[in-house]
Motif scaffolding. Structure first.
Motif, PDB file in Angstrom:
ATOM      1  N   THR A  13       0.636  -4.201  -3.507  1.00 23.30           N
ATOM      2  CA  THR A  13       0.012  -5.192  -2.630  1.00 23.30           C
ATOM      3  C   THR A  13       0.901  -5.433  -1.417  1.00 23.30           C
ATOM      4  OG1 THR A  13       1.070  -7.000  -3.859  1.00 23.30           O
ATOM      5  CG2 THR A  13      -1.160  -6.378  -4.537  1.00 23.30           C
TER       6      THR A  13
ATOM      7  N   TRP B 254       3.212   2.108  -0.537  1.00 21.96           N
ATOM      8  CA  TRP B 254       1.897   2.761  -0.537  1.00 21.96           C
ATOM      9  C   TRP B 254       2.027   4.245  -0.887  1.00 21.96           C
ATOM     10  CZ3 TRP B 254      -1.092  -1.110  -0.797  1.00 21.96           C
ATOM     11  CH2 TRP B 254      -0.898  -2.248  -0.021  1.00 21.96           C
TER      12      TRP B 254
ATOM     13  N   GLY C 158      -4.471  -9.341   1.581  1.00 21.39           N
ATOM     14  CA  GLY C 158      -4.282  -8.070   2.277  1.00 21.39           C
ATOM     15  C   GLY C 158      -4.861  -6.949   1.438  1.00 21.39           C
ATOM     16  N   ARG C 159      -4.173  -5.817   1.414  1.00 16.94           N
ATOM     17  CA  ARG C 159      -4.651  -4.655   0.654  1.00 16.94           C
ATOM     18  C   ARG C 159      -4.017  -4.639  -0.728  1.00 16.94           C
ATOM     19  NH1 ARG C 159      -3.227   1.062   3.177  1.00 16.94           N
ATOM     20  NH2 ARG C 159      -5.131   0.751   4.406  1.00 16.94           N
ATOM     21  N   GLU C 160      -4.791  -4.131  -1.702  1.00 19.48           N
ATOM     22  CA  GLU C 160      -4.288  -3.922  -3.058  1.00 19.48           C
ATOM     23  C   GLU C 160      -4.752  -2.558  -3.544  1.00 19.48           C
ATOM     24  OE1 GLU C 160      -4.273  -6.398  -7.224  1.00 19.48           O
ATOM     25  OE2 GLU C 160      -6.226  -5.973  -6.333  1.00 19.48           O
TER      26      GLU C 160
ATOM     27  N   ASP D 272      -9.441  -5.245  -0.662  1.00 12.99           N
ATOM     28  CA  ASP D 272      -8.933  -5.930   0.527  1.00 12.99           C
ATOM     29  C   ASP D 272      -9.436  -7.372   0.536  1.00 12.99           C
ATOM     30  OD1 ASP D 272     -11.595  -5.815   1.310  1.00 12.99           O
ATOM     31  OD2 ASP D 272     -11.301  -4.147   2.691  1.00 12.99           O
ATOM     32  N   GLU D 273      -9.328  -8.021   1.696  1.00 13.51           N
ATOM     33  CA  GLU D 273      -9.669  -9.443   1.799  1.00 13.51           C
ATOM     34  C   GLU D 273     -11.126  -9.748   1.493  1.00 13.51           C
ATOM     35  OE1 GLU D 273      -8.283  -7.561   4.124  1.00 13.51           O
ATOM     36  OE2 GLU D 273      -6.638  -8.569   5.169  1.00 13.51           O
TER      37      GLU D 273
ATOM     38  N   HIS E 218      -7.802 -11.461  -2.203  1.00 18.70           N
ATOM     39  CA  HIS E 218      -6.607 -10.820  -1.661  1.00 18.70           C
ATOM     40  C   HIS E 218      -6.277 -11.329  -0.265  1.00 18.70           C
ATOM     41  CE1 HIS E 218      -8.656  -8.138  -4.506  1.00 18.70           C
ATOM     42  NE2 HIS E 218      -7.443  -7.850  -4.929  1.00 18.70           N
TER      43      HIS E 218
ATOM     44  N   GLU F 229      -9.184   0.550  -4.481  1.00 16.51           N
ATOM     45  CA  GLU F 229      -8.684  -0.066  -3.259  1.00 16.51           C
ATOM     46  C   GLU F 229      -9.432  -1.374  -3.036  1.00 16.51           C
ATOM     47  OE1 GLU F 229      -8.102   2.358   0.266  1.00 16.51           O
ATOM     48  OE2 GLU F 229      -8.353   4.192  -0.928  1.00 16.51           O
TER      49      GLU F 229
ATOM     50  N   SER G 225       5.486  -4.043   1.223  1.00 22.31           N
ATOM     51  CA  SER G 225       4.639  -4.080   0.028  1.00 22.31           C
ATOM     52  C   SER G 225       5.430  -4.447  -1.210  1.00 22.31           C
ATOM     53  CB  SER G 225       3.956  -2.717  -0.177  1.00 22.31           C
ATOM     54  OG  SER G 225       4.931  -1.704  -0.375  1.00 22.31           O
TER      55      SER G 225
END
Length: 228
Positions: free
Chosen positions: A208, A24, A160-162, A187-188, A158, A185, A140
């Motif tokens: 990711t 990140w 998770g986070r991308e 997310d799910e 997703h 950004e 990640s």
């Protein structure tokens, strides 16, 4: 370059506090290299944190730590009041020509060992390419992506986070357009299908923390091989 899509306050604050893992941090640091406004926001956060440390150090008698319920909202309000910088008011600084600037800013360029012209891309299919970036971060996955001009990324959600940072070219996602320096950004809660604009290939940095959830069965079948 006029960046329109910035890193969130929460993610920037985590970067300022040193709590982000390597993957990140690469994305945030690369965005900061391209975005004067977010560098100024980061400086503000670090300055505010320094003031808080100085205040706590001057306390003669230790006091119980109390945090106002609206302290984070107050911080965000101060950040919003600090208007973005558009352009450069310092006339003594001569901006480099676009043709002289590397596509990959530091620290990303050092991770890859050079700029885009010297890289060895791996095929993803349908004209797309990627380069996985090795880090010591087990949380990640970091990769460089090249999407052909005018072509879409397979529709996906997703786990998770991308984070997706544009380094060259641009892509559209719904009604929004993301150009060099812009970061998205996800997310799910988001299902989307970004599309590279038709003028040139789009090169992005993507980070990711979970495999993408593709709608296409064919993509899902080859996903373990591609590692995406």
């Amino acid at each position: 370059m006029n960046v329109q899509h910035h890193i969130s306050d929460e993610l920037l604050l985590a970067y300022a506090s040193g709590s982000l893992t390597e993957g990140w941090s690469i994305a945030v640091a690369t965005h900061l290299a391209l975005c004067p406004n977010c560098r100024r926001r980061l400086s503000f956060m670090e300055h505010a944190a320094g003031e808080l440390l100085e205040m706590s150090a001057t306390e003669v008698t230790p006091q119980p730590e109390t945090v106002s319920a609206d302290s984070w909202e107050n911080m965000k309000a101060r950040l919003k009041a600090d208007k973005p910088v558009v352009g450069n008011d310092d006339k003594s600084i001569v901006a480099p020509r676009a043709t002289d600037m590397p596509v990959l800013p530091e620290p990303l360029r050092s991770y890859l060992g050079g700029d885009v012209g010297s890289l060895k891309w791996k095929a993803l299919g349908r004209g797309a390419y990627h380069i996985p970036i090795k880090t010591g971060d087990r949380e990640s996955q970091v990769r460089l992506l090249k999407i052909p001009a005018g072509k879409p990324v397979p529709e996906h959600s997703h786990g998770g986070r991308e984070l997706t940072l544009v380094l060259k070219g641009s892509f559209t996602d719904g009604e929004a357009i993301f150009r060099r320096g812009d970061i998205e950004e996800a997310d799910e809660t988001l299902t989307h299908q970004p599309v590279a604009t038709p003028d040139e290939d789009c090169i992005c940095l993507a980070v990711t923390d979970a495999p993408l959830k593709f709608r296409s069965l064919m993509v899902r079948l080859v996903q373990p091989v591609l590692g995406i």
